[in-house]
Design an enzyme around this catalytic site. Structure first.
Site, short mmCIF file in Angstrom:
data_model
loop_
_atom_site.label_atom_id
_atom_site.label_comp_id
_atom_site.label_asym_id
_atom_site.label_seq_id
_atom_site.Cartn_x
_atom_site.Cartn_y
_atom_site.Cartn_z
CG ASP A 33 -1.78 1.19 1.34
OD1 ASP A 33 -2.36 1.59 0.32
OD2 ASP A 33 -1.88 1.75 2.45
NE ARG A 34 0.83 7.31 -2.89
CZ ARG A 34 0.34 8.27 -3.68
NH1 ARG A 34 0.69 8.33 -4.95
NH2 ARG A 34 -0.52 9.17 -3.21
CG ASP A 35 -1.28 7.65 0.06
OD1 ASP A 35 -0.13 7.73 -0.46
OD2 ASP A 35 -2.30 8.08 -0.48
CD GLN A 77 -3.96 7.84 -4.57
OE1 GLN A 77 -4.16 9.05 -4.53
NE2 GLN A 77 -3.16 7.23 -3.69
CB SER A 78 -11.35 7.89 -2.66
OG SER A 78 -11.00 8.54 -1.47
NE ARG A 132 -12.99 2.71 -1.79
CZ ARG A 132 -12.07 3.55 -1.32
NH1 ARG A 132 -11.18 4.09 -2.14
NH2 ARG A 132 -12.03 3.86 -0.03
MG LIG Z 1 -2.88 3.21 3.52
#
Ligand SMILES: [Mg+2]
Length: 221
Positions: A33-35, A77-78, A132
């Site tokens: 996962d990125r963020d 990326q909502s 998603r």
């Molecule tokens: Mg995250």
């Protein structure tokens, strides 16, 4: 024009990018996962000046690079769907992430992202899009492009919904890391069926790396 960028594979809300173009046939992947995992969680990260690597991200990704394990960034990326920023801003953030990783000799092999969300603005307003997370569509799209062996693949996330997407495709391993939202998430039990996936909680990316190193050496030795 970014809308004509062929990395936006449906022309609207899905991003699929093969960064290194290597042959991955039959390999296990490291899905990140990125963020909140690779990058500090800032809430809807769309500005280059907010790109800060989480401690240990370079070492984890660099280790996978040296092992010949493809590294896949997999990110909801909502913020794009909600209109907070656009694909051009997303691409700029990715470029900065690449720059910071490559400065220290690490690199990502694949990026996959989904901008659709039930609260998005048209044309992004799609409830429960199959890409998603916790749906597994992004993982399956990468597998279909690269023929990765998901049964030996691992995912690191800071939300249980990240790990649920991995469990649904029968990944070997899921780690919830207590960066980003992970410290909060670790206080609540997960509510999905893990199937055959082994799940643990890691305090940090350093601990996640130590777990992977140990399991890799015991699997090969
Ligand atoms: Mg995250």
């Amino acid at each position: 024009m970014i809308q004509n960028d062929k990395r936006i594979c449906d022309g609207v809300g899905l991003w699929l990018e093969n960064c290194t173009g290597r042959d991955w046939d039959g390999l296990p992947g490291l899905f990140l996962d990125r963020d909140g995992v690779i990058l500090e969680e800032t809430g809807y990260l769309g500005r280059v000046e907010d790109v800060r690597l989480v401690d240990g991200a370079v070492r984890l990704i660099g280790w996978a690079n040296r092992q010949g394990i493809p590294v896949i960034v997999i990110t909801n990326q909502s913020g794009i769907g909600r209109g907070y920023y656009d694909w051009q801003a997303f691409a700029a953030v990715q470029d900065e992430l690449d720059r910071q990783l490559q400065r220290d000799g690490a690199q990502v092999d694949f990026v996959v992202a989904c901008a659709y969300h039930e609260d998005g603005k048209p044309p992004f307003a799609i409830d429960n899009h199959p890409w998603r997370k916790p749906n597994p569509g992004m993982i399956l799209a990468v597998r279909d492009q690269c023929r990765l062996d998901l049964s030996r693949s691992v995912l690191v996330g800071d939300k249980w919904s990240d790990l649920e997407s991995a469990a649904r495709v029968g990944m070997a391993r899921g780690l919830l890391v207590k960066t980003g939202h992970g410290a909060q998430q670790a206080n609540i039990p997960f509510s999905f069926e893990p199937g055959s996936m082994r799940i643990d909680i890691a305090e940090s990316l350093e601990e996640a790396l130590a777990i992977f190193k140990q399991e890799t050496s015991s699997a090969s030795g």
